[in-house]
Write a protein that holds these residues in place. Structure first.
Motif, PDB file in Angstrom:
ATOM      1  N   THR A 204       5.314  -5.106  17.015  1.00 34.16           N
ATOM      2  CA  THR A 204       5.429  -4.728  15.615  1.00 34.16           C
ATOM      3  C   THR A 204       4.152  -5.025  14.823  1.00 34.16           C
ATOM      4  OG1 THR A 204       6.284  -6.879  14.914  1.00 34.16           O
ATOM      5  CG2 THR A 204       7.898  -5.232  15.683  1.00 34.16           C
ATOM      6  N   PRO A 205       3.958  -4.328  13.682  1.00 29.09           N
ATOM      7  CA  PRO A 205       2.825  -4.655  12.819  1.00 29.09           C
ATOM      8  C   PRO A 205       2.836  -6.104  12.345  1.00 29.09           C
ATOM      9  CG  PRO A 205       3.729  -2.521  12.217  1.00 29.09           C
ATOM     10  CD  PRO A 205       4.674  -3.124  13.211  1.00 29.09           C
ATOM     11  N   ALA A 206       4.024  -6.676  12.151  1.00 29.31           N
ATOM     12  CA  ALA A 206       4.101  -8.075  11.707  1.00 29.31           C
ATOM     13  C   ALA A 206       3.518  -9.014  12.759  1.00 29.31           C
ATOM     14  CB  ALA A 206       5.554  -8.450  11.403  1.00 29.31           C
TER      15      ALA A 206
ATOM     16  N   ASP B 249       7.272  -2.938   8.906  1.00 30.45           N
ATOM     17  CA  ASP B 249       6.839  -4.039   9.756  1.00 30.45           C
ATOM     18  C   ASP B 249       7.722  -4.245  10.968  1.00 30.45           C
ATOM     19  OD1 ASP B 249       8.624  -4.783   7.549  1.00 30.45           O
ATOM     20  OD2 ASP B 249       8.612  -6.780   8.466  1.00 30.45           O
TER      21      ASP B 249
ATOM     22  N   ARG C   2      -0.263  -8.438  12.908  1.00 31.65           N
ATOM     23  CA  ARG C   2      -0.932  -9.100  11.778  1.00 31.65           C
ATOM     24  C   ARG C   2      -1.193 -10.575  12.097  1.00 31.65           C
ATOM     25  NH1 ARG C   2       2.081  -9.674   6.036  1.00 31.65           N
ATOM     26  NH2 ARG C   2       3.526 -10.792   7.410  1.00 31.65           N
TER      27      ARG C   2
ATOM     28  N   CYS D  40       0.679  -1.488   6.834  1.00 28.69           N
ATOM     29  CA  CYS D  40       1.939  -1.170   7.528  1.00 28.69           C
ATOM     30  C   CYS D  40       3.037  -2.144   7.123  1.00 28.69           C
ATOM     31  CB  CYS D  40       1.745  -1.235   9.044  1.00 28.69           C
ATOM     32  SG  CYS D  40       0.734   0.067   9.758  1.00 28.69           S
ATOM     33  N   VAL D  41       2.686  -3.425   7.104  1.00 38.37           N
ATOM     34  CA  VAL D  41       3.666  -4.449   6.740  1.00 38.37           C
ATOM     35  C   VAL D  41       4.076  -4.287   5.277  1.00 38.37           C
ATOM     36  CG1 VAL D  41       4.067  -6.934   6.524  1.00 38.37           C
ATOM     37  CG2 VAL D  41       2.758  -6.045   8.478  1.00 38.37           C
TER      38      VAL D  41
ATOM     39  N   GLN E 292      -2.033  -4.711   7.657  1.00 37.42           N
ATOM     40  CA  GLN E 292      -1.339  -5.273   6.492  1.00 37.42           C
ATOM     41  C   GLN E 292      -0.650  -4.175   5.687  1.00 37.42           C
ATOM     42  OE1 GLN E 292      -0.880  -8.614   5.256  1.00 37.42           O
ATOM     43  NE2 GLN E 292       0.577  -7.369   4.101  1.00 37.42           N
TER      44      GLN E 292
END
Length: 324
Positions: A240-242, A281, A245, A275-276, A273
């Motif tokens: 995931t983007p999270a 996210d 990150r 994306c989140v 960021q």
């Protein structure tokens, strides 16, 4: 591990999320004596069908020769090892070795290594490259660091999990390698997104561009297995983007610590960021494609095309050693 357990050590596994489940299953299917624990017990339950024992507490893994950990954050790992009910909470019984496959900072890894060694437990950092589908295809790669004797004792188990195992050296070297790897992961995905949007806005289908890219000198295992998501816009999460990150934060911190400028990393970190911040996210980080399209005034639609993710087969495990 002692000589008497080297042939078939008793192994524990903590953490059966998407990656952990797939990795632990490879150990179980290889006939390893495996006991598993996960905070949400139902996520570990499928491993019983593969011959693994289900532990009801972390404490039940303290008598294991080797315990693998695969968790999301360094705080989770610290709690699992050093918490009141943690793996190392009882000085009368601790596992022989902890092998951590999570992605955490070198600083946190060093602190946990010290805590393990003070309690008589060896510690090997062994982060991995790939997602659950890569694990299932037998294409996972592992990088390890720590005391070399500990590496030699545990590498037979690592070879059940990964197609290749690289020893990076002492201490936390593997952590830096994995962080650098994940920076590359995000930068390459953003480059794919930018170029795919560029050609589509010029009238070329994404799948045609990606087919050409994958068969060129620029193609890679990674670009191939990201191609289906880019083509069909299926963002079922593999990473995931999270989580990405978090790794970019670690990478930028490493750059500051080592006085290495990372301009591409810094720019990509802002896009991750975004994306989140946009609320996406929990999807796959391939949503970078959607954000790039939106910034370019392009409305994407799924393309109906047969694409190959490049994950068939797997090949034999091999070991990579640093140059001497």
């Amino acid at each position: 591990m002692s000589d008497t357990t080297a042939v078939r050590p008793a192994v524990g596994w903590i953490g059966t999320g998407r990656m952990g489940l797939a990795m632990a299953r490879r150990l179980a299917d290889a006939g390893v004596d495996l006991a598993v624990w996960n905070r949400t017990a139902a996520k570990a339950a499928p491993l019983a069908d593969h011959g693994a024992d289900l532990a009801h507490s972390v404490a039940q893994l303290r008598d294991r020769d080797v315990v693998f950990t695969m968790v999301s954050t360094e705080r989770d790992l610290e709690h699992l090892l050093l918490g009141d009910d943690g793996l190392l909470a009882d000085p009368r019984q601790v596992p022989g070795t902890v092998v951590d496959c999570s992605t955490i900072s070198p600083h946190a890894s060093a602190a946990l290594r010290t805590a393990c060694e003070e309690r008589g437990t060896a510690f090997l950092a062994a982060p991995v490259s790939g997602n659950a589908k890569v694990v299932e295809a037998g294409r996972l790669t592992v990088v390890a660091s720590g005391v070399e004797d500990t590496y030699h004792e545990t590498v037979p188990l690592l070879r059940h999990i990964g197609r290749s195992v690289t020893y990076a050296g002492e201490g936390e070297a593997a952590r830096l390698v994995k962080i650098a790897h994940n920076l590359m992961l995000g930068i390459v995905t953003q480059a794919m997104a930018e170029t795919a949007v560029l050609v589509e806005k010029g009238g070329v289908s994404r799948h045609a561009y990606l087919e050409f890219l994958n068969d060129s000198v620029m193609g890679s295992t990674f670009t191939r297995y990201k191609t289906p998501a880019f083509t069909t816009l299926d963002y079922t999460p593999t990473f995931t983007p999270a989580l990405l990150r978090k790794d970019f934060d670690l990478g930028l911190a490493a750059g500051r610590s080592l006085d290495v400028p990372l301009p591409l990393t810094a720019a990509t970190a802002q896009l991750v960021q975004a994306c989140v911040s946009s609320g996406r996210d929990a999807e796959d980080f391939a949503v970078l494609l959607d954000l790039q399209a939106a910034a370019s005034g392009l409305a994407l639609t799924p393309e109906d095309a047969a694409v190959d993710d490049g994950l068939s087969g797997g090949g034999p495990a091999h070991e990579v050693r640093p140059a001497r």
